[in-house]
Write a protein that holds these residues in place. Structure first.
Motif, short mmCIF file in Angstrom:
data_model
loop_
_atom_site.label_atom_id
_atom_site.label_comp_id
_atom_site.label_asym_id
_atom_site.label_seq_id
_atom_site.Cartn_x
_atom_site.Cartn_y
_atom_site.Cartn_z
N TYR A 37 0.84 -1.20 0.00
CA TYR A 37 0.00 0.00 0.00
C TYR A 37 0.88 1.25 0.00
O TYR A 37 0.65 2.18 -0.78
N MET A 89 -8.17 0.07 0.76
CA MET A 89 -7.18 -0.77 0.08
C MET A 89 -7.68 -1.21 -1.29
O MET A 89 -6.91 -1.22 -2.26
N GLN A 92 -7.23 1.65 -3.59
CA GLN A 92 -5.81 1.80 -3.92
C GLN A 92 -5.40 0.79 -4.99
O GLN A 92 -4.71 1.12 -5.94
#
Length: 103
Positions: A37, A89, A92
Motif C-alpha cells: 500500500y 485498500m 488503492q
C-alpha cells in the motif's frame, strides 16, 4: 517475510507477547499488504537506521494493527457497512492496476 527484528517490533507495537501461528500468518500478510500500500502510494521503504525508516515502520505498524482489529464488517441496526480499511485498500488497488497486464 519479516525478519526476527521486524517481527519483534511489530508484536511489541501490537502488544502481542505470544501470538498463535494463525495470528502470525495474519499479521505477516497484513504487514506485506501495508508495505505494498505504501509503495503504491508513492512511499518507498527508507534505509534501515534512519529517522524516516522509524516513521515508515510506525505507519506500517499502525496499518497492521488497525486492519487486524477491524477485520469484521460493522453492523448498525439493519445497516451493514464494509470495513473502511478494506474499502481504502480496494480503491488503492484499483487505482494502481497496470493497464492490460496480468500478474
Amino acid at each position: 517475510m519479516l525478519t526476527e527484528t521486524e517481527r519483534a517490533a511489530l508484536l511489541a507495537y501490537c502488544r502481542m507477547e505470544e501470538p498463535s501461528a494463525e495470528e502470525l500468518l495474519v499479521l505477516e500478510g497484513l504487514h506485506s499488504a501495508a508495505e505494498e500500500y505504501m509503495s503504491n502510494a508513492g512511499v518507498a521503504k527508507p534505509a534501515d537506521g534512519t529517522s524516516r525508516r522509524a516513521l515508515y515502520d510506525l505507519c506500517i505498524h499502525f496499518m497492521v494493527l488497525r486492519d487486524f482489529d477491524l477485520r469484521d464488517a460493522t453492523i448498525t441496526g439493519t445497516i451493514v457497512n464494509d470495513n473502511p480499511a478494506f474499502r481504502r485498500m480496494l480503491t488503492q488497488l484499483k487505482l494502481t492496476e497496470p493497464a492490460g497486464e496480468e500478474e
